[in-house]
Every structure is written in structure tokens, then in C-alpha cells.
Design an enzyme around this catalytic site. Structure first.
Site, PDB file in Angstrom:
ATOM      1  N   SER A 171      37.289  36.364  53.791  1.00 50.01           N
ATOM      2  CA  SER A 171      38.006  37.198  54.756  1.00 50.01           C
ATOM      3  C   SER A 171      38.818  38.274  54.061  1.00 50.01           C
ATOM      4  O   SER A 171      39.563  37.990  53.119  1.00 50.01           O
ATOM      5  CB  SER A 171      38.951  36.349  55.611  1.00 50.01           C
ATOM      6  OG  SER A 171      39.729  37.183  56.460  1.00 50.01           O
ATOM      7  N   THR A 183      42.979  37.522  47.541  1.00 51.89           N
ATOM      8  CA  THR A 183      41.896  37.619  46.568  1.00 51.89           C
ATOM      9  C   THR A 183      40.741  38.452  47.106  1.00 51.89           C
ATOM     10  O   THR A 183      40.148  39.259  46.376  1.00 51.89           O
ATOM     11  CB  THR A 183      41.410  36.216  46.153  1.00 51.89           C
ATOM     12  OG1 THR A 183      42.533  35.464  45.690  1.00 51.89           O
ATOM     13  CG2 THR A 183      40.377  36.290  45.050  1.00 51.89           C
ATOM     14  N   CYS A 184      40.414  38.279  48.368  1.00 52.59           N
ATOM     15  CA  CYS A 184      39.322  39.057  48.966  1.00 52.59           C
ATOM     16  C   CYS A 184      39.671  40.543  48.979  1.00 52.59           C
ATOM     17  O   CYS A 184      38.843  41.388  48.624  1.00 52.59           O
ATOM     18  CB  CYS A 184      39.036  38.566  50.380  1.00 52.59           C
ATOM     19  SG  CYS A 184      38.509  36.842  50.474  1.00 52.59           S
ATOM     20  N   ALA A 185      40.893  40.860  49.367  1.00 52.10           N
ATOM     21  CA  ALA A 185      41.333  42.252  49.385  1.00 52.10           C
ATOM     22  C   ALA A 185      41.290  42.843  47.974  1.00 52.10           C
ATOM     23  O   ALA A 185      40.846  43.975  47.778  1.00 52.10           O
ATOM     24  CB  ALA A 185      42.742  42.340  49.971  1.00 52.10           C
ATOM     25  N   SER A 217      39.309  41.965  45.519  1.00 53.19           N
ATOM     26  CA  SER A 217      37.923  42.201  45.091  1.00 53.19           C
ATOM     27  C   SER A 217      37.377  43.495  45.693  1.00 53.19           C
ATOM     28  O   SER A 217      36.664  44.240  45.018  1.00 53.19           O
ATOM     29  CB  SER A 217      37.019  41.006  45.436  1.00 53.19           C
ATOM     30  OG  SER A 217      36.718  40.942  46.796  1.00 53.19           O
TER      31      SER A 217
END
Length: 165
Positions: free
Chosen positions: A54, A59-61, A63
Site C-alpha cells: 500500500s 516503506t512503500c512510499a 520505494s
């Protein structure tokens, strides 16, 4: 099934990422404007699939930000950032962050991408979301690199991924 962790707690994916050397499965995913993109739309380019649970997690942001920075330096390469987030959330994030070198794609409509690439999380609190993974394809959509990130809270190995290109 891949064994991964979420903050140290064991969970699994529904299968294993495509094998290096195999032909990547086609897909149809929604863009931030709700149009559809398929793998065929990127034929003739190297394709980085940055896959994550999400956009609304740190961490997703990160990446997406990292691949956005690196994407402008890559020749004949497109970076696709794929999650099950609604396209509206993806558009909001990109607008707020000035993200414009990657293509945001959503698997929310039917979840077939996560199933076809066998990277959906099978159990635990994030069940049915995508695991964190990177898959890189050559110009003929052949898989040349994969990384199933073993701890969801960790970032992918950007250096190894980009070296594969």
C-alpha cells in the site's frame, strides 16, 4: 509459496515469483485516471515492476520515491509501481510528492495480477494484499531479475535491481 515476515512474524505468499528466463504474464491494471494499461503497452522497453502492499505505508512510499528518482536516469526503461490501492490514493500520493517518472498501476479491480504473479500475501493481517517484490523484464517481456523482499517492512535492494537492467 514464499516464506516472508511482517515485523518478524512469519507469513506466506500464495506462490513464488516468475522464474528468471520465463515469459512474463500479460496483465491489465488501472491507471490513476482509471484507464487500463497492459504489459503489451510497454513492449520494446525494459520494465521494472515495483510491487508493494500500500502506498500509504512508509516503506512503500519510499520505494516509489526511490524508483521515481532513478527512473529518469534509465534508458528505454519504464518503472511500474503496482499495488491494490485505489487509483485515487495513488494519484493523491503522486500529486503531493511530485512523482512523475513512474507509472502507478492498481490491481484493485480483480486482483488478477497478484494471483498471476503469485505474490499475494496468503495469511496474516495483510492477507490478500501484494507482497513487496521487484520483477524486471527485458524488451521482450522475459523475466531477467526478481526479488521477493523477505521482510515486508524492508525496502527492496535498489542497487541489485538496477544493476540487472
Amino acid at each position: 509459496m514464499a516464506d516472508i515476515t511482517l515485523k518478524g512474524n512469519a507469513i506466506n505468499t500464495i506462490g513464488n515469483l516468475p522464474k528468471i528466463g520465463s515469459k512474463a504474464s500479460n496483465f491489465s491494471l488501472k491507471t490513476v485516471d482509471l484507464s487500463e494499461k497492459t504489459l503489451e503497452d510497454f513492449k520494446g522497453k525494459k520494465v521494472v515492476l515495483n510491487i508493494f502492499p500500500s502506498i500509504d505505508t512508509g516503506t512503500c512510499a519510499t520505494s516509489v520515491r526511490e524508483f521515481n528518482k532513478k527512473a529518469s536516469e534509465l534508458e528505454n526503461t519504464v518503472v511500474l509501481c503496482i499495488s491494490k490501492d485505489l487509483p485515487f490514493a495513488q494519484a493523491r500520493f503522486c500529486g503531493a510528492e511530485g512523482i512523475d517518472n513512474v507509472v502507478m498501476l492498481s490491481d484493485f479491480a480483480n486482483g488478477s495480477f497478484g494471483k498471476d504473479y503469485e505474490l499475494d500475501i496468503a495469511n496474516g493481517p495483510l492477507a490478500n494484499l501484494h507482497s513487496r517484490a521487484v520483477v524486471i523484464l527485458d524488451e521482450e517481456s522475459k523475466v531477467i531479475y526478481t526479488e521477493q523482499v523477505s521482510e515486508i517492512a524492508d525496502e527492496p535492494n535498489y542497487e541489485a535491481a538496477l544493476k540487472a537492467i
